[in-house]
Write an enzyme that holds these catalytic residues in place. Sequence first.
Site, PDB file in Angstrom:
ATOM      1  N   THR A  26      -4.453   0.033   1.866  1.00 34.01           N
ATOM      2  CA  THR A  26      -4.087   1.047   2.825  1.00 34.01           C
ATOM      3  C   THR A  26      -5.491   1.841   2.921  1.00 34.01           C
ATOM      4  O   THR A  26      -6.448   1.742   2.178  1.00 34.01           O
ATOM      5  CB  THR A  26      -3.312   2.142   1.780  1.00 34.01           C
ATOM      6  OG1 THR A  26      -1.995   1.335   1.363  1.00 34.01           O
ATOM      7  CG2 THR A  26      -2.997   3.489   2.208  1.00 34.01           C
ATOM      8  N   LEU A  48      -5.527   4.658  -3.580  1.00 33.56           N
ATOM      9  CA  LEU A  48      -5.066   4.026  -2.450  1.00 33.56           C
ATOM     10  C   LEU A  48      -5.021   2.730  -2.846  1.00 33.56           C
ATOM     11  O   LEU A  48      -5.824   1.994  -3.564  1.00 33.56           O
ATOM     12  CB  LEU A  48      -5.780   4.186  -1.166  1.00 33.56           C
ATOM     13  CG  LEU A  48      -5.790   5.820  -0.726  1.00 33.56           C
ATOM     14  CD1 LEU A  48      -6.566   5.828   0.443  1.00 33.56           C
ATOM     15  CD2 LEU A  48      -4.331   6.233  -0.419  1.00 33.56           C
ATOM     16  N   ASP A  49      -3.656   1.789  -2.270  1.00 32.15           N
ATOM     17  CA  ASP A  49      -3.482   0.439  -2.650  1.00 32.15           C
ATOM     18  C   ASP A  49      -4.880  -0.260  -1.745  1.00 32.15           C
ATOM     19  O   ASP A  49      -5.609   0.430  -0.832  1.00 32.15           O
ATOM     20  CB  ASP A  49      -2.483  -0.056  -1.737  1.00 32.15           C
ATOM     21  CG  ASP A  49      -1.257   0.334  -2.709  1.00 32.15           C
ATOM     22  OD1 ASP A  49      -1.522   0.835  -3.926  1.00 32.15           O
ATOM     23  OD2 ASP A  49      -0.356   0.390  -1.987  1.00 32.15           O
ATOM     24  N   LYS A  50      -5.090  -1.326  -2.082  1.00 27.70           N
ATOM     25  CA  LYS A  50      -6.237  -2.428  -1.366  1.00 27.70           C
ATOM     26  C   LYS A  50      -6.327  -1.945  -0.078  1.00 27.70           C
ATOM     27  O   LYS A  50      -7.166  -1.875   0.525  1.00 27.70           O
ATOM     28  CB  LYS A  50      -6.212  -3.492  -2.082  1.00 27.70           C
ATOM     29  CG  LYS A  50      -7.383  -4.657  -1.325  1.00 27.70           C
ATOM     30  CD  LYS A  50      -7.031  -6.181  -1.806  1.00 27.70           C
ATOM     31  CE  LYS A  50      -8.058  -7.054  -1.138  1.00 27.70           C
ATOM     32  NZ  LYS A  50      -7.764  -8.339  -1.377  1.00 27.70           N
ATOM     33  N   ARG A  74       5.694   2.606   0.225  1.00 28.66           N
ATOM     34  CA  ARG A  74       5.916   1.478   0.568  1.00 28.66           C
ATOM     35  C   ARG A  74       7.369   0.988   0.003  1.00 28.66           C
ATOM     36  O   ARG A  74       8.056   0.444   0.667  1.00 28.66           O
ATOM     37  CB  ARG A  74       4.774   0.356   0.068  1.00 28.66           C
ATOM     38  CG  ARG A  74       3.625   0.340   0.710  1.00 28.66           C
ATOM     39  CD  ARG A  74       2.402  -0.201   0.194  1.00 28.66           C
ATOM     40  NE  ARG A  74       2.660  -1.709   0.101  1.00 28.66           N
ATOM     41  CZ  ARG A  74       1.948  -2.492  -0.814  1.00 28.66           C
ATOM     42  NH1 ARG A  74       0.951  -1.941  -1.375  1.00 28.66           N
ATOM     43  NH2 ARG A  74       2.032  -3.728  -0.592  1.00 28.66           N
TER      44      ARG A  74
END
Length: 330
Positions: free
Chosen positions: A146, A142-144, A246
């Site tokens: 998210t 997961l993105d930082k 995104r």
Amino acid sequence: MSATQRQRIQLQVTVPAALGGRRFDQIAADLFSDYSRARLQSWIKSGELTVDGQSHSAKDKLASGAILALRAELQPVDETWQPEAIDLSIVFEDDDMLVIDKPAGLVVHPAAGHADGTLLNALLHHCPDLNLVPRAGIVHRLDKDTTGLMVVAKNLTAQAALVAQLQARDVHREYEAIATGVLVSGGTVNAPLGRHPRDRKRQAVVNREGASSGKEAITHYRVLKRFRAHTHIRCLLETGRTHQIRVHMAHILHPLLGDPVYGGRFKKPAGASAELIELTKAFPRQALHARRLELRHPRRAETLSWEAPLPEDMRELLAALAADSEQPVR
């Protein structure tokens, strides 16, 4: 299972027709993708990775149907990764895997600018044996900023099974997000993704002369609730590309609220109160949360699922959007 047993790798695969005729090291990189090319090269040289029971040069071309056997002693993956006592919100754990609810701000894997303080460092503290598993058992990211659910494998068998499920698209992942603008209905975005042609840190929908030059990426979305100038949506990933939701939402001109990379210039919601304008402008991250995860247990023939409630910042934002929508247009 003893420490010695856990450190032994015993894998065997058959070279498929699609890879026949390629170099040994290239085929090994495809079939044993959990391990780095450098590590595979060392095993080829040492004779721990063989072809039909015989040692071969890395440059030898192999025929389809050849049997690759890996019999090696697993050493720590990267001794530079240090355990760190970072709190984890563990939703589920057994001998094969754990599921965590990742908070915003936690980087998943060490990289330039984030050498420590990551989820990987936290996992090594929680379970030291993960240093024997590639990427400390992390099979997806997961993105930082998210939030939400991630699964981590605790051994090589579990990692191979979970990676296979992800590749076969058998892992069910649902997200909730807040998009800018009012979506009329749900839909599907089927647009290939690749690196942005000018900014290597970003992803983009990539096409070349009408043919895809990126990787297949499919996102299904549906409307949960509409507000004055935003929409609460649920997204289902059919593929799992970097920044997929995104980029796809920005591609259809409904970027996620707060997205610092793909959101574009801030636009004041027409008719919104000054308080809501300030709240949406100051929201510090993309409003995206991995809400639900469903998969087959890597060892047992059992389907498991988990849900993680929306984090407090998204709940407060949705409440403010709902309250604003009930007010007359200003």
